[in-house]
Scaffold this motif. Structure first.
Motif, PDB file in Angstrom:
ATOM      1  N   ILE A   1       0.975  -1.199  -0.165  1.00 54.56           N
ATOM      2  CA  ILE A   1       0.017  -0.119  -0.162  1.00 54.56           C
ATOM      3  C   ILE A   1       0.801   1.279  -0.146  1.00 54.56           C
ATOM      4  O   ILE A   1       0.660   2.191  -0.668  1.00 54.56           O
ATOM      5  N   THR A  19      -1.413  -2.579  -4.053  1.00 53.69           N
ATOM      6  CA  THR A  19      -2.748  -3.240  -3.384  1.00 53.69           C
ATOM      7  C   THR A  19      -2.328  -4.277  -2.747  1.00 53.69           C
ATOM      8  O   THR A  19      -1.350  -5.350  -2.786  1.00 53.69           O
ATOM      9  N   GLN A  24      -6.018   0.757   2.846  1.00 48.60           N
ATOM     10  CA  GLN A  24      -5.643   0.796   1.509  1.00 48.60           C
ATOM     11  C   GLN A  24      -6.574   2.056   1.051  1.00 48.60           C
ATOM     12  O   GLN A  24      -6.155   2.890   0.203  1.00 48.60           O
TER      13      GLN A  24
END
Lengths: 460, 460
Positions: free
Chosen positions: A406, A411, A429
């Motif tokens: 992150i 991701t 996130q």
């Protein structure tokens, strides 16, 4: 069991007869086995035959406020099919018809229970294939739900790019259709892509129109060894930047190669190794591979081996194909669990090395495999689920990998989804964008019956 | 003007000073000129400098219940920037900074007012480009909003495939971030793709992370003439089915070629004509083009001309580049308006021929240009907007094209969007899925201030 659950199950049992099951064995079969998350059993399993029956189940469950958990092949790894609030597991194995194949439009229409291998068998005579390959023989409905991808995504994209249209049933039993058979559309909100990756929390998918692709006439595939993870990642970056039309690009770290040598009785150099594939028309493939070969040399690759016949390719790629089982075998007495992060490619080498450091520091055995053309990598760790210390260490590893991904703009999941385990990480996130997800969820499923306890943190 | 509007404009005037404009000239400049839809002026125009100011405008307007219409370059064609309920046009021309270019990750981060040509100028030194090309020099914010595509989409996809992340502001002034810099993600609902194509009705886009692509080292491009639309479409179908990596594939019908001959003083054979381009590494391009050349012959193509140097390609493609102006010039005294439909490729020939029949039956002058690799085509018709009979005929044509596209599984818009004019058609196409769109709209913009009167029919 609460009264409303009992009443709801009574109605479903009446309706589904033998296709209603409440034995513990059947309920246990419908929760996740490939995650360290504790099994949480549904109260029953139903096997609908068609969209009308799916709608009927949802209407009933919505009326009683009872959860519904869509179940495909049960191959997901983040606890998607667990039933933390009990309820009804809706098994799509009896909705497994291939409804239509339209070769001239490169599309197939399938029911959610069709597995990707079944579809590809069916397609064999057409010269087309459905290339999205998450490894397991997942159901296509499940692949829609988790926004699956895998080794072929670097070339063909993920489920987000390969689903054209859906039929699905909302929590209240309403049946809707999204998307069209046209290759692109600007008509209204992109509900198809909202539903792809929604993990069964917004609707139950009952029909999927997927894109098909021509089976390439020629393949060149092989392996190359690198002095370091950085060197391997540099080759990947060059390949991506040159816009080479690479088919697959997989990285195995030294620990994984060692495991493969032992498991598959190979004698690969124990060093970071790239597995590559180029596919297409023969002349084009040769031209692309020629450039790739130069990139490999520039990046310091050794032991470069390539082949273009199927047997030889199978031999060269054996280590990659058996990677999961090799890693599990290398950690006897442990249970293998896989993490999933995806980062901008310039941060790939540092991310993988940091994960390796984590493993060393925590004293956990683990190997790394990456769909590195997309910046996606998995750390497979072995833990004893009964040892709270190891479990805690594994959680720490997971958190660190996610947080680092992150931090560099990546991701916490490239392809496995949020499920149960990464809901708090999603908040880290996506921040207040999770409010928007929750608002959408609330607007489509006000009683929160659709696969509750997944994607959104409990506080939402 | 209603009291709440007056109060709201007072607050904005106070805040924005010289960047608040309410002159009729300025308001007129901010409504659509390339549509037959009647101009509907906003009450004022504001020019925010940054995301904070966008949030502040939205907070104010939401408090007063006053509409906000995001405005990029004003090149959309379906009335997206009209202000049917008045309100505030939010002009993004002062938010036109390129914030970051990361060549190694093939991404750029831009403010919404950056036009695609500006970005490509800025990228020149990097060897990368942003290939999405809707024709006009649209702002990237506007391209996000309409899910734009154009000639390059057959190779690179549309904005849906080329936007990785967004910053945007919700109706209540809340700023959210969606997506990541990773090439793929399975983390939660795909809000990025929900917002791409939402036409400013869900949020105001304030920052966009787009994918970049390497500029191909070699191009082969040219033209080929066909005895019929079917023959040309058969060549397209073969090309798509073979999985050829075609860069552009454009069809001009006979009427359009005639118009081009007159306008650009060319002597092209007046017949259905394909314009094609292959781009990539030289050897790969040559290999692909060799196969394409055979497909052209098989489909009965004549006058096949191809070139690989820029000047010669420019000459061969001149007719395509000037097509819009040539068509307008061929209809003196008329105003040119363009339709937009996209169908499964197997239905392309019949769809185009049916549109030609419509033109003949209705007695309207018109030409057809298609991004046929995607099954997308436009009929450019000339009408006298003051002649109610011609306008009625044009509406009938539009309806027939849309209805036929929907009937064969296609869409009433491949790239222009729904805007004002196609809202009822969206209902025809998507049925009760429009309820879901309306529920999402309601959950994010309960006071309906975000670009009202677009996408959703008034009954929602």
């Amino acid at each position: 069991m609460q009264q409303n659950y009992e009443a709801c199950l009574g109605v479903l049992k009446q309706q589904f007869g033998e296709r209603f099951e409440a034995s513990e064995a059947m309920r246990r079969h419908h929760v996740n086995s490939t995650t360290w998350l504790e099994a949480q059993l549904p109260d029953c399993v139903v096997f609908p035959h068609d969209t009308g029956e799916v709608a009927s189940v949802l209407k009933t469950c919505n009326a009683y406020g009872v959860p519904v958990i869509p179940f495909g092949a049960g191959t997901s790894v983040e606890g998607h099919v667990n039933a933390p609030r009990g309820g009804v597991s809706m098994d799509f194995s009896k909705m497994a018809n291939i409804l239509e194949i339209v070769p001239e439009d490169l599309i197939a229409v399938v029911q959610p229970g069709v597995t990707r291998k079944r579809l590809n068998e069916e397609l064999r005579a057409t010269g087309l294939h459905f290339p999205i390959d998450p490894g397991a023989d997942a159901s296509i409905g499940g692949m829609v739900s988790t926004r699956a991808s895998g080794t072929n995504a670097v070339r063909y994209g993920t489920m987000a790019e390969n689903v054209l249209a859906l039929e699905c049933v909302l929590a209240n039993g309403e049946i809707i259709r999204t998307g069209t058979r046209a290759k692109k559309s600007s008509a209204g909100y992109d509900l198809t892509r909202l539903l792809v990756g929604s993990e069964g929390t917004l609707a139950a998918i009952t029909e999927i129109t997927v894109k098909l692709h021509g089976i390439p006439e020629h393949i060149v595939a092989g392996v190359a060894t690198f002095p370091s993870i950085e060197a391997a990642c540099n080759a990947v970056i060059s390949c991506v930047q040159c816009g080479l039309n690479v088919g697959r690009l997989e990285l195995l770290d030294t620990a994984q190669i060692s495991a493969c040598n032992r498991y598959s009785k190979l004698d690969l150099t124990e060093a970071p190794t790239l597995f590559f594939e180029f596919a297409g028309m023969e002349d084009a493939v040769k031209a692309e591979f020629k450039v790739f070969r130069e990139l490999l040399d520039d990046a310091g690759a050794k032991d470069i081996k390539a082949a273009s016949n199927a047997d030889e390719i199978g031999r060269l790629w054996k280590a990659r194909h058996d990677a999961y089982w090799a890693a599990v075998a290398a950690m006897p007495g442990k249970s293998g669990h896989t993490t999933d992060a995806c980062v901008p490619i310039s941060h790939l080498a540092e991310s993988i090395k940091a994960a390796q450091n984590d493993l060393a520091e925590l004293g956990l055995p683990g190997t790394i495999v990456g769909h590195v053309g997309d910046g996606n990598f998995h750390v497979l760790i072995g833990i004893d689920p009964l040892d709270p210390d190891e479990t805690a260490k594994a959680h720490k590893l997971l958190e660190q990998i996610s947080e680092r991904a992150i931090k560099v703009g990546g991701t916490c999941t490239g392809e496995h989804g949020i499920g149960q385990g990464k809901r708090e990480t999603l908040l880290l996130q996506s921040g207040n964008a999770v409010n928007v997800m929750a608002a959408i969820k609330q607007s489509l499923d006000p009683k929160a019956i659709m696969n509750p306890g997944k994607v959104l943190p409990d506080s939402f």
